[in-house]
Enzyme design. Structure first.
Site, PDB file in Angstrom:
ATOM      1  N   ASN A   1      20.649  51.709 -18.544  1.00 44.49           N
ATOM      2  CA  ASN A   1      21.096  51.101 -17.282  1.00 44.49           C
ATOM      3  C   ASN A   1      22.311  50.173 -17.451  1.00 44.49           C
ATOM      4  O   ASN A   1      22.557  49.288 -16.648  1.00 44.49           O
ATOM      5  CB  ASN A   1      19.934  50.411 -16.565  1.00 44.49           C
TER       6      ASN A   1
ATOM      7  N   THR B   1      16.639  47.037 -11.803  1.00 46.02           N
ATOM      8  CA  THR B   1      16.487  47.471 -13.201  1.00 46.02           C
ATOM      9  C   THR B   1      16.574  48.998 -13.339  1.00 46.02           C
ATOM     10  O   THR B   1      17.234  49.506 -14.238  1.00 46.02           O
ATOM     11  CB  THR B   1      15.121  46.972 -13.738  1.00 46.02           C
TER      12      THR B   1
ATOM     13  N   LYS C   1      25.832  46.998 -22.281  1.00 49.09           N
ATOM     14  CA  LYS C   1      25.038  47.576 -23.363  1.00 49.09           C
ATOM     15  C   LYS C   1      25.795  48.746 -24.010  1.00 49.09           C
ATOM     16  O   LYS C   1      26.813  49.213 -23.460  1.00 49.09           O
ATOM     17  CB  LYS C   1      23.691  48.033 -22.793  1.00 49.09           C
TER      18      LYS C   1
ATOM     19  N   HIS D   1      23.241  44.115 -18.845  1.00 46.44           N
ATOM     20  CA  HIS D   1      22.217  43.059 -18.805  1.00 46.44           C
ATOM     21  C   HIS D   1      22.788  41.838 -18.087  1.00 46.44           C
ATOM     22  O   HIS D   1      23.958  41.514 -18.248  1.00 46.44           O
ATOM     23  CB  HIS D   1      21.828  42.647 -20.232  1.00 46.44           C
TER      24      HIS D   1
ATOM     25  N   ARG E   1      23.127  39.180 -10.604  1.00 46.13           N
ATOM     26  CA  ARG E   1      22.031  40.158 -10.612  1.00 46.13           C
ATOM     27  C   ARG E   1      22.166  41.125  -9.430  1.00 46.13           C
ATOM     28  O   ARG E   1      21.804  42.292  -9.529  1.00 46.13           O
ATOM     29  CB  ARG E   1      20.683  39.447 -10.553  1.00 46.13           C
TER      30      ARG E   1
ATOM     31  N   ARG F   1      24.573  49.328 -11.497  1.00 40.71           N
ATOM     32  CA  ARG F   1      23.615  50.347 -11.947  1.00 40.71           C
ATOM     33  C   ARG F   1      23.480  51.469 -10.918  1.00 40.71           C
ATOM     34  O   ARG F   1      23.310  52.633 -11.282  1.00 40.71           O
ATOM     35  CB  ARG F   1      22.252  49.698 -12.204  1.00 40.71           C
TER      36      ARG F   1
ATOM     37  N   PHE G   1       8.046  50.012 -24.212  1.00 44.41           N
ATOM     38  CA  PHE G   1       9.419  50.449 -24.494  1.00 44.41           C
ATOM     39  C   PHE G   1      10.203  49.460 -25.355  1.00 44.41           C
ATOM     40  O   PHE G   1      11.374  49.672 -25.640  1.00 44.41           O
ATOM     41  CB  PHE G   1      10.171  50.710 -23.181  1.00 44.41           C
TER      42      PHE G   1
ATOM     43  N   GLU H   1      20.050  32.453 -23.263  1.00 42.94           N
ATOM     44  CA  GLU H   1      20.794  33.636 -23.700  1.00 42.94           C
ATOM     45  C   GLU H   1      22.228  33.274 -24.104  1.00 42.94           C
ATOM     46  O   GLU H   1      22.750  33.811 -25.089  1.00 42.94           O
ATOM     47  CB  GLU H   1      20.781  34.700 -22.595  1.00 42.94           C
TER      48      GLU H   1
ATOM     49  N   TYR I   1      15.311  40.131 -26.364  1.00 41.17           N
ATOM     50  CA  TYR I   1      14.305  40.699 -25.448  1.00 41.17           C
ATOM     51  C   TYR I   1      12.894  40.202 -25.761  1.00 41.17           C
ATOM     52  O   TYR I   1      11.926  40.878 -25.427  1.00 41.17           O
ATOM     53  CB  TYR I   1      14.362  42.224 -25.507  1.00 41.17           C
TER      54      TYR I   1
HETATM   55  P1  IDP Z   1      16.500  43.716 -16.231  1.00 41.28           P
HETATM   56  O1  IDP Z   1      17.443  44.216 -17.285  1.00 41.28           O
HETATM   57  O2  IDP Z   1      16.834  44.264 -14.876  1.00 41.28           O
HETATM   58  O3  IDP Z   1      16.364  42.206 -16.244  1.00 41.28           O
HETATM   59  P2  IDP Z   1      13.882  43.821 -17.519  1.00 41.28           P
HETATM   60  O4  IDP Z   1      12.587  44.067 -16.829  1.00 41.28           O
HETATM   61  O5  IDP Z   1      14.161  42.443 -18.030  1.00 41.28           O
HETATM   62  O6  IDP Z   1      15.053  44.321 -16.550  1.00 41.28           O
HETATM   63  O7  IDP Z   1      13.960  44.857 -18.713  1.00 41.28           O
HETATM   64  C1  IDP Z   1      14.948  44.737 -19.694  1.00 41.28           C
HETATM   65  C2  IDP Z   1      15.495  46.099 -20.013  1.00 41.28           C
HETATM   66  O8  IDP Z   1      14.443  46.905 -20.541  1.00 41.28           O
HETATM   67  C3  IDP Z   1      15.995  46.890 -18.808  1.00 41.28           C
HETATM   68  O9  IDP Z   1      17.305  46.544 -18.416  1.00 41.28           O
HETATM   69  C4  IDP Z   1      15.928  48.302 -19.331  1.00 41.28           C
HETATM   70  O10 IDP Z   1      17.022  48.594 -20.190  1.00 41.28           O
HETATM   71  C5  IDP Z   1      14.669  48.255 -20.183  1.00 41.28           C
HETATM   72  N1  IDP Z   1      13.501  48.738 -19.441  1.00 41.28           N
HETATM   73  C6  IDP Z   1      12.841  48.087 -18.450  1.00 41.28           C
HETATM   74  N2  IDP Z   1      11.824  48.828 -17.980  1.00 41.28           N
HETATM   75  C7  IDP Z   1      11.848  49.971 -18.707  1.00 41.28           C
HETATM   76  C8  IDP Z   1      11.036  51.167 -18.708  1.00 41.28           C
HETATM   77  O11 IDP Z   1      10.103  51.303 -17.934  1.00 41.28           O
HETATM   78  N3  IDP Z   1      11.383  52.116 -19.607  1.00 41.28           N
HETATM   79  C9  IDP Z   1      12.415  51.993 -20.477  1.00 41.28           C
HETATM   80  N4  IDP Z   1      13.195  50.899 -20.503  1.00 41.28           N
HETATM   81  C10 IDP Z   1      12.921  49.907 -19.639  1.00 41.28           C
HETATM   82 MG    MG Z   2      15.536  40.963 -17.660  1.00 42.07          MG
END
Ligand code: IDP
Ligand code: MG
Length: 162
Positions: free
Chosen positions: A123, A102, A20, A126, A96, A113, A68, A137, A60
């Site tokens: 973070n 996450t 990212k 992706h 993963r 991460r 968010f 994707e 997304y």
């Molecule tokens: P992942 O990237 O580990 O698959 P997802 O739940 O798919 O996690 O969420 C996608 C992205 O959304 C996360 O990588 C992070 O950048 C963002 N995100 C997830 N939860 C939060 C939150 O609670 N606050 C802000 N950003 C979040």
């Molecule tokens: Mg995800």
């Protein structure tokens, strides 16, 4: 031998991995690519792009009800993203694991991460969360002709097949 090769080929998967804008801006590209490469996975596509906000929303789309979502899509489209496809046995699930949880505060040390990030909104990386998502994707981010099929010299040593 042939059977081994066929079994190996049948287990091959591809996953979509993206560094990212925070990871790119922090100079973490080589660090992250190195972790996938040295594990034994094969890079089959790579490009640096600045996605539009609309494109980020498509990527997304599953999260569009989350509070968010808007900030996340603004962030993803705020600068260059390094989009990649990595191939290997079990690469979707293990990719993963390499990435970590996450929220970087819950990611284990040793994960990308866990080692390199601090907050969930930044973070770094992706990774597709399953075979269907990986397929969707990869199709969203890459044209079929951008995926390079080749035999890596390392493959027979990584997998022990001839
Ligand atoms: P992942 O990237 O580990 O698959 P997802 O739940 O798919 O996690 O969420 C996608 C992205 O959304 C996360 O990588 C992070 O950048 C963002 N995100 C997830 N939860 C939060 C939150 O609670 N606050 C802000 N950003 C979040
Ligand atoms: Mg995800």
């Amino acid at each position: 031998m042939l059977q081994d090769q066929e079994a190996h080929a049948a287990e091959m998967e591809r996953t979509f991995i993206a560094i990212k804008p925070d990871g790119v801006q922090r100079g973490l590209i080589s660090e992250i690519v190195n972790r996938f490469e040295r594990k034994g996975y094969k890079l089959v596509a790579i490009k640096l792009i600045v996605p539009s906000k609309g494109f980020a929303e498509k990527h997304y789309h599953d999260l569009k009800e989350r509070p968010f979502f808007n900030g996340l899509c603004d962030f993803l489209s705020s600068g260059p993203v390094l989009a990649m496809v990595w191939e290997g046995e079990g690469v979707i699930k293990y990719g993963r694991k390499l990435i970590g949880a996450t929220d970087p505060q819950k990611s284990e040390p040793g994960t990308i991460r866990g080692d390199l990030g601090v907050v969930v909104g930044r973070n770094i990386i992706h990774g597709s969360d399953g075979p269907e998502t990986a397929k969707d994707e990869i199709a969203l981010w890459f044209e079929p002709k951008e995926l390079v099929s080749y035999t890596s010299n390392a493959e027979k040593w990584v997998y022990g097949v001839n």
